[in-house]
Scaffold this motif. Structure first.
Motif, short mmCIF file in Angstrom:
data_model
loop_
_atom_site.label_atom_id
_atom_site.label_comp_id
_atom_site.label_asym_id
_atom_site.label_seq_id
_atom_site.Cartn_x
_atom_site.Cartn_y
_atom_site.Cartn_z
N VAL A 185 59.32 23.26 -17.77
CA VAL A 185 58.26 23.58 -16.80
C VAL A 185 58.64 24.84 -16.06
O VAL A 185 59.77 24.94 -15.52
N LEU A 186 57.73 25.81 -16.02
CA LEU A 186 57.96 27.05 -15.29
C LEU A 186 57.36 27.00 -13.90
O LEU A 186 58.00 27.39 -12.92
N GLN A 187 56.09 26.54 -13.80
CA GLN A 187 55.39 26.42 -12.52
C GLN A 187 54.67 25.09 -12.52
O GLN A 187 53.92 24.79 -13.46
N GLY A 188 54.88 24.30 -11.50
CA GLY A 188 54.30 22.96 -11.50
C GLY A 188 53.53 22.60 -10.27
O GLY A 188 53.49 21.42 -9.89
N GLU A 189 52.95 23.53 -9.59
CA GLU A 189 52.23 23.26 -8.35
C GLU A 189 50.71 23.39 -8.50
O GLU A 189 50.02 23.59 -7.52
N CYS A 190 50.16 23.28 -9.70
CA CYS A 190 48.70 23.48 -9.89
C CYS A 190 47.90 22.27 -9.46
O CYS A 190 46.68 22.23 -9.63
N ARG A 191 48.57 21.26 -8.89
CA ARG A 191 47.79 20.14 -8.36
C ARG A 191 47.06 20.52 -7.09
O ARG A 191 46.15 19.82 -6.65
N TYR A 192 47.48 21.63 -6.45
CA TYR A 192 46.79 22.12 -5.27
C TYR A 192 45.79 23.20 -5.69
O TYR A 192 46.07 24.02 -6.57
N LEU A 193 44.64 23.20 -5.02
CA LEU A 193 43.59 24.12 -5.43
C LEU A 193 43.98 25.57 -5.20
O LEU A 193 43.65 26.46 -5.98
N ALA A 194 44.75 25.83 -4.11
CA ALA A 194 45.12 27.21 -3.79
C ALA A 194 46.39 27.65 -4.51
O ALA A 194 46.81 28.80 -4.39
N ALA A 195 47.05 26.72 -5.25
CA ALA A 195 48.30 27.06 -5.93
C ALA A 195 48.01 27.89 -7.17
O ALA A 195 46.93 27.78 -7.75
N PRO A 196 49.02 28.69 -7.62
CA PRO A 196 48.81 29.42 -8.87
C PRO A 196 48.82 28.47 -10.05
O PRO A 196 49.10 27.28 -9.92
N ALA A 197 48.51 29.01 -11.21
CA ALA A 197 48.44 28.19 -12.42
C ALA A 197 49.83 27.63 -12.74
O ALA A 197 50.85 28.32 -12.62
N PRO B 237 45.74 30.47 -30.62
CA PRO B 237 45.55 30.02 -29.23
C PRO B 237 44.25 29.24 -29.08
O PRO B 237 43.26 29.49 -29.79
N TYR B 238 44.23 28.31 -28.13
CA TYR B 238 43.02 27.51 -27.90
C TYR B 238 42.99 27.03 -26.47
O TYR B 238 44.01 26.97 -25.78
N TYR B 239 41.73 26.69 -26.01
CA TYR B 239 41.51 26.14 -24.67
C TYR B 239 41.25 24.65 -24.81
O TYR B 239 40.67 24.18 -25.80
N SER B 240 41.62 23.89 -23.78
CA SER B 240 41.39 22.45 -23.78
C SER B 240 41.18 21.98 -22.35
O SER B 240 41.50 22.69 -21.39
N GLU B 241 40.60 20.76 -22.23
CA GLU B 241 40.34 20.14 -20.93
C GLU B 241 41.33 19.00 -20.71
O GLU B 241 41.68 18.27 -21.66
N LEU B 242 41.75 18.80 -19.46
CA LEU B 242 42.67 17.72 -19.12
C LEU B 242 42.50 17.36 -17.66
O LEU B 242 41.80 18.05 -16.90
N GLN B 243 43.15 16.27 -17.27
CA GLN B 243 43.15 15.80 -15.89
C GLN B 243 44.54 16.01 -15.30
O GLN B 243 45.54 15.57 -15.87
N LEU B 244 44.62 16.69 -14.13
CA LEU B 244 45.87 16.91 -13.42
C LEU B 244 45.71 16.39 -11.99
O LEU B 244 44.86 16.88 -11.25
N ARG C 92 58.19 29.25 -29.95
CA ARG C 92 57.82 28.58 -28.70
C ARG C 92 56.32 28.82 -28.42
O ARG C 92 55.73 29.80 -28.89
N ALA C 93 55.74 27.94 -27.61
CA ALA C 93 54.34 28.04 -27.18
C ALA C 93 54.30 27.99 -25.66
O ALA C 93 55.11 27.29 -25.03
N LEU C 94 53.36 28.70 -25.11
CA LEU C 94 53.17 28.73 -23.66
C LEU C 94 51.89 28.00 -23.31
O LEU C 94 50.82 28.29 -23.87
N GLN C 95 51.99 27.05 -22.38
CA GLN C 95 50.83 26.31 -21.89
C GLN C 95 50.62 26.66 -20.41
O GLN C 95 51.54 26.50 -19.60
N VAL C 96 49.40 27.11 -20.10
CA VAL C 96 49.05 27.48 -18.74
C VAL C 96 47.80 26.70 -18.36
O VAL C 96 46.81 26.69 -19.12
N ALA C 97 47.81 26.03 -17.20
CA ALA C 97 46.66 25.21 -16.75
C ALA C 97 46.32 25.57 -15.31
O ALA C 97 47.18 25.97 -14.53
N VAL C 98 45.04 25.39 -14.98
CA VAL C 98 44.56 25.66 -13.64
C VAL C 98 43.43 24.68 -13.34
O VAL C 98 42.70 24.24 -14.25
N ARG C 99 43.30 24.30 -12.07
CA ARG C 99 42.23 23.38 -11.70
C ARG C 99 40.87 24.06 -11.79
O ARG C 99 40.72 25.26 -11.48
N ALA C 100 39.87 23.27 -12.25
CA ALA C 100 38.51 23.80 -12.44
C ALA C 100 37.56 23.35 -11.34
O ALA C 100 36.34 23.32 -11.52
#
Length: 484
Positions: free
Chosen positions: A89-101, A136-143, A159-167
């Motif tokens: 895990v590189l960045q794990g604070e995307c549970r907050y709306l104002a946090a980066p991805a 590369p592809y986009y997907s939906e998930l719950q965080l 290696r693969a990079l996964q980046v997520a952000v709240r919608a």
């Protein structure tokens, strides 16, 4: 004996009416204004709803594109920062709306996974992207209970990079756009109903006036009513205005016809009153024949016969004037010269003191016309009777028939007192009699009937002054092929 009754055939079941048929029947029963209002309202409402739906889809697509662009930029930044970092895990604070991805790197082989669990879901497709077997592809998930969007892209070195952000922002924007566009659509539907009612009322206003005028005429039987037309309508008439103008023209013709009919009935009643009174007087006188001398009885019988002939002639003239154009089967291709000769011979017997001189052009002897022989003969006899009545004894009545390029011209000329200028415009009116002719026998219907017969044969009958004393009548009638 078998007395069994035959079973009655069962009635066929009636087909059930579908909802569409019931609606169509209900719509046909509605007034035209209601149907036009519904049609205009539905058309405008469909356009408004379509625009709102299209705008909603465009806004939603643009918001999703912005979210995907944000993920792409975040992935590019994470790639630069974590190219030499171990998987995890590189960045794990995307549970907050104002946090980066939030971001993490995943190796192609599960054996190289770190001891710490991943924050984002890792699937077999993720391993394929890391191995370079999938793009590369986009997907939906719950965080953390929120809908999020994730981008999975190759990072290099298996290696693969996964980046997520709240919608949440996208969902909130989509809901706001739906509420706003829904309100606009509802307002558009309401405005469509108002505009539809206005369009139907404005467009059908001339039709309403036409209907009201027709109903008023049907109720009052007064053809003097007219439909009010818009001012300054020259060159800008629409179909409804032209219909109203045509209806006014028809009402003009109807009013003239009704006025002429009433005048004919009034004039006929006036003209019949005198001879009928004389007939009744002579009939009552003859009823007391025992008190009369032979000379008185002879004189009363002669007067009664003469008055009977006058009444019969007057009634026949009225019937002729009341007739419409002859039906097509009675029209024939005939020689006008033969009819003229026959009519002149008959007139010589009626007017023995007036010489009738007939002159026929050689080209007119074989020329034919389309017409009804009996009515053409009646026209000519009316002209001859009128000319002979005003001609002094011994003075001739000249009848001339000549042929032209496409017509025949018949001229009847007398040597009487002629027609005064004040009487000339009215000589063909019904029951009109010049002041100098009121003492002469006649009802004033002969020339009117002649003009009517001429118009029925597409001919032109005119009256004028002859050179010197007298009057001249000219009949111009289209010529046809020579009859066999």
């Amino acid at each position: 004996m078998n007395t069994r009754r035959r079973p009655r055939p069962r009635p066929k079941p009636r087909p059930r009416r579908t909802g569409g048929r019931r609606h169509a029947r209900w719509l046909r029963r509605r007034p035209l204004r209601t149907r036009l209002t519904l049609a205009a309202s539905l058309a405008v409402a469909a356009v408004a709803v379509g625009l709102c739906a299209g705008s909603f889809l465009v806004i939603r697509h643009q918001l999703l594109d912005q979210l995907d662009l944000h993920l792409t930029q975040s992935a590019r930044l994470a790639t630069q920062q974590s190219r030499h970092e171990p998987p995890g895990v590189l960045q794990g604070e995307c549970r907050y709306l104002a946090a980066p991805a939030c971001a993490q790197t995943v190796p192609a082989r599960p054996a190289d996974d770190p001891a710490k669990p991943y924050l984002l879901p890792v699937t077999a497709t993720t391993r394929d992207v890391a191995a370079g077997d999938h793009g590369p592809y986009y997907s939906e998930l719950q965080l953390a209970g929120h809908r999020s969007r994730m981008l999975t892209t190759p990072l290099g070195e298996d290696r693969a990079l996964q980046v997520a952000v709240r919608a949440d922002t996208v969902d909130r924007g989509v809901r706001q756009a739906a509420v706003l566009l829904g309100g606009l659509g509802a307002a558009g539907v309401a405005l469509a109903g108002i505009l539809g009612a206005w369009v139907s009322r404005t467009g059908l206003a001339p039709v309403s006036r036409l209907t009201a005028t027709a109903e008023r005429i049907a109720t009052t039987r007064d053809a003097r009513h007219r439909i009010e037309l818009p001012p300054e309508r020259a060159g800008r008439d629409d179909e409804i205005t032209r219909l109203a103008a045509s209806f006014n023209t028809m009402l003009d013709a109807l009013e003239k016809s009704v006025t002429a009919q009433r005048r004919l009935v009034a004039d006929a009643s006036h003209e019949l009153r005198t001879p009928l009174t004389a007939l009744r007087t002579n009939a009552e006188l003859l009823s007391r024949a025992s008190r009369l001398t032979d000379a008185q009885r002879e004189r009363a019988a002669t007067a009664l016969g003469r008055q009977m002939r006058e009444v019969t002639l007057l009634v026949n003239d009225l019937i002729e004037l009341a007739r419409d154009e002859e039906p097509d089967p009675l029209i024939e291709d005939v020689r006008l010269a033969d009819i003229v000769a026959h009519t002149v011979d008959a007139a010589r017997g009626h007017w023995p003191d007036v010489p009738l001189v007939l002159s026929v052009d050689p080209g007119a002897r074989t020329a034919g016309v389309l017409g009804v022989p009996a009515r053409l003969s009646r026209l000519l006899s009316s002209l001859l009777d009128n000319a002979a009545k005003f001609s002094p004894p011994g003075r001739p009545v000249e009848v001339t028939l000549v042929s032209g390029a496409a017509e025949l011209e018949l001229t009847v000329r007398d040597h009487g007192p002629g027609i005064s200028d004040e009487d000339l415009p009215y000589v063909f009116d019904r029951f009109y009699r010049a002041r100098a002719a009121r003492a002469l026998p006649g009802s004033g219907l002969g020339l009117a009937m002649a003009r009517q017969i001429a118009r029925a044969h597409d001919a032109d009958l005119t009256a004028g002054h002859a050179p010197g004393p007298g009057a001249v009548f000219r009949l111009r009638i289209p010529s046809r092929t020579t009859p066999s």
